[in-house]
Scaffold this motif. Structure first.
Motif, mmCIF file in Angstrom:
data_model
loop_
_atom_site.group_PDB
_atom_site.id
_atom_site.type_symbol
_atom_site.label_atom_id
_atom_site.label_comp_id
_atom_site.label_asym_id
_atom_site.label_seq_id
_atom_site.Cartn_x
_atom_site.Cartn_y
_atom_site.Cartn_z
ATOM 1 N N TRP A 15 0.916 -1.154 0.125
ATOM 2 C CA TRP A 15 0.129 -0.190 0.065
ATOM 3 C C TRP A 15 0.789 1.269 -0.019
ATOM 4 C CZ3 TRP A 15 0.461 3.580 3.642
ATOM 5 C CH2 TRP A 15 1.285 3.340 5.040
ATOM 6 N N ALA A 16 2.198 1.209 0.620
ATOM 7 C CA ALA A 16 2.642 2.237 0.549
ATOM 8 C C ALA A 16 3.616 2.751 -0.427
ATOM 9 C CB ALA A 16 3.862 2.157 1.976
ATOM 10 N N ARG A 17 3.868 1.642 -1.098
ATOM 11 C CA ARG A 17 4.800 1.989 -2.412
ATOM 12 C C ARG A 17 3.865 2.246 -3.531
ATOM 13 N NH1 ARG A 17 8.183 -3.425 -2.522
ATOM 14 N NH2 ARG A 17 8.674 -3.005 -4.526
ATOM 15 N N ASN A 18 2.573 1.728 -3.618
ATOM 16 C CA ASN A 18 1.497 2.073 -4.514
ATOM 17 C C ASN A 18 1.142 3.644 -4.323
ATOM 18 O OD1 ASN A 18 1.254 -0.455 -5.296
ATOM 19 N ND2 ASN A 18 -0.510 -1.075 -4.678
ATOM 20 N N LEU A 19 1.068 4.001 -3.035
ATOM 21 C CA LEU A 19 0.820 5.446 -2.910
ATOM 22 C C LEU A 19 1.875 6.325 -3.222
ATOM 23 C CD1 LEU A 19 -0.941 7.645 -1.761
ATOM 24 C CD2 LEU A 19 0.055 7.019 0.628
ATOM 25 N N ALA A 20 3.105 5.679 -2.780
ATOM 26 C CA ALA A 20 4.265 6.678 -3.381
ATOM 27 C C ALA A 20 4.309 6.959 -4.884
ATOM 28 C CB ALA A 20 5.478 6.048 -2.688
ATOM 29 N N TYR A 21 4.157 5.677 -5.760
ATOM 30 C CA TYR A 21 4.575 5.692 -7.206
ATOM 31 C C TYR A 21 3.347 6.352 -7.562
ATOM 32 C CZ TYR A 21 8.416 2.458 -7.774
ATOM 33 O OH TYR A 21 9.589 2.073 -7.992
ATOM 34 N N ARG A 22 2.057 6.525 -7.156
ATOM 35 C CA ARG A 22 1.030 7.044 -7.495
ATOM 36 C C ARG A 22 1.018 8.667 -7.316
ATOM 37 N NH1 ARG A 22 -2.707 7.540 -11.184
ATOM 38 N NH2 ARG A 22 -4.752 8.321 -10.358
ATOM 39 N N MET A 23 1.594 8.990 -6.249
ATOM 40 C CA MET A 23 1.885 10.518 -5.915
ATOM 41 C C MET A 23 3.001 11.172 -6.925
ATOM 42 S SD MET A 23 -0.320 11.118 -3.850
ATOM 43 C CE MET A 23 -0.262 12.737 -3.778
ATOM 44 N N ALA A 24 3.908 10.133 -7.156
ATOM 45 C CA ALA A 24 4.995 10.605 -8.126
ATOM 46 C C ALA A 24 4.621 10.675 -9.472
ATOM 47 C CB ALA A 24 6.244 9.656 -8.125
ATOM 48 N N CYS A 25 3.970 9.722 -9.949
ATOM 49 C CA CYS A 25 3.195 9.792 -11.094
ATOM 50 C C CYS A 25 2.217 10.910 -11.367
ATOM 51 C CB CYS A 25 2.770 8.362 -11.508
ATOM 52 S SG CYS A 25 3.781 7.102 -11.921
ATOM 53 N N LEU A 26 1.353 11.343 -10.639
ATOM 54 C CA LEU A 26 0.648 12.508 -10.585
ATOM 55 C C LEU A 26 1.267 13.630 -10.737
ATOM 56 C CD1 LEU A 26 -1.999 11.310 -7.988
ATOM 57 C CD2 LEU A 26 -2.351 11.638 -10.454
ATOM 58 N N GLN A 27 2.442 13.846 -10.065
ATOM 59 C CA GLN A 27 3.405 14.926 -10.422
ATOM 60 C C GLN A 27 3.984 15.163 -11.711
ATOM 61 O OE1 GLN A 27 5.606 16.425 -6.968
ATOM 62 N NE2 GLN A 27 4.362 14.710 -5.821
ATOM 63 N N ARG A 28 4.400 13.956 -12.160
ATOM 64 C CA ARG A 28 5.129 13.833 -13.438
ATOM 65 C C ARG A 28 4.370 12.640 -14.337
ATOM 66 N NH1 ARG A 28 11.090 12.922 -10.798
ATOM 67 N NH2 ARG A 28 10.842 10.819 -11.907
ATOM 68 N N PRO A 29 3.209 13.070 -14.821
ATOM 69 C CA PRO A 29 2.328 12.244 -15.822
ATOM 70 C C PRO A 29 3.339 11.820 -17.020
ATOM 71 C CG PRO A 29 1.468 14.727 -15.918
ATOM 72 C CD PRO A 29 2.599 14.384 -14.753
ATOM 73 N N ASP A 30 4.151 12.830 -17.324
ATOM 74 C CA ASP A 30 4.664 12.419 -18.798
ATOM 75 C C ASP A 30 6.188 11.837 -18.781
ATOM 76 O OD1 ASP A 30 2.418 13.542 -20.040
ATOM 77 O OD2 ASP A 30 3.147 15.703 -20.212
ATOM 78 N N ASP A 31 6.448 11.323 -17.557
ATOM 79 C CA ASP A 31 7.642 10.732 -17.181
ATOM 80 C C ASP A 31 7.704 9.498 -17.802
ATOM 81 O OD1 ASP A 31 10.046 9.469 -16.245
ATOM 82 O OD2 ASP A 31 10.233 11.163 -14.726
ATOM 83 N N VAL A 32 8.144 9.100 -18.928
ATOM 84 C CA VAL A 32 7.961 7.684 -19.544
ATOM 85 C C VAL A 32 8.689 6.596 -18.370
ATOM 86 C CG1 VAL A 32 8.789 6.331 -21.319
ATOM 87 C CG2 VAL A 32 7.812 8.472 -21.849
ATOM 88 N N ALA A 33 9.816 7.030 -18.229
ATOM 89 C CA ALA A 33 10.596 6.115 -17.430
ATOM 90 C C ALA A 33 9.987 5.910 -15.987
ATOM 91 C CB ALA A 33 11.898 6.453 -17.015
ATOM 92 N N LEU A 34 9.449 6.735 -15.472
ATOM 93 C CA LEU A 34 8.646 6.574 -14.204
ATOM 94 C C LEU A 34 7.265 5.815 -14.216
ATOM 95 C CD1 LEU A 34 8.056 7.279 -11.018
ATOM 96 C CD2 LEU A 34 7.270 9.231 -11.689
#
Length: 114
Positions: A61-80
């Motif tokens: 749950w913690a890693r899913n949330l962390a990745y989700r928050m990062a992807c929301l901030q960088r939605p066009d970051d292909v590598a992320l």
């Protein structure tokens, strides 16, 4: 970044010592609060550090949330997007559809960059 890293390490270790359930819940809540407002670069750096230390340690749950928050901030970051999708697949199959959509988005973004 240190606070987020410390909280992630506490969650990752699963060792809360003599802390009671209420204190463990406070640590979880504090992680949620801190990761919610952390910059994507810090979130990704903490994920890389904690997952390098113990790949299976951080609760899903913690890693899913962390990745989700990062992807929301960088939605066009292909590598992320690809990294987050891979992480979701590792703990699926419930999230395989989401992981596939993230990979498709990454492919689309990559094609548009060419």
């Amino acid at each position: 970044m240190e606070k987020l890293l410390d909280l992630a390490r506490m969650l990752s270790s699963g060792r809360f010592g003599e802390r009671g359930l209420a204190e463990v819940r406070n640590i979880e809540q504090e992680f949620v609060d801190v990761v919610t407002f952390a910059p994507a670069d810090q979130i990704v750096a903490v994920l890389h550090t904690v997952l390098d230390e113990d790949w299976m340690g951080l609760p899903v749950w913690a890693r899913n949330l962390a990745y989700r928050m990062a992807c929301l901030q960088r939605p066009d970051d292909v590598a992320l997007l690809r990294e987050a999708a891979t992480d979701l697949r590792n703990f699926g199959p419930d999230w395989n559809d989401i992981a596939s959509a993230m990979n498709e988005r990454a492919e689309s973004l990559e094609k548009n960059q060419d």
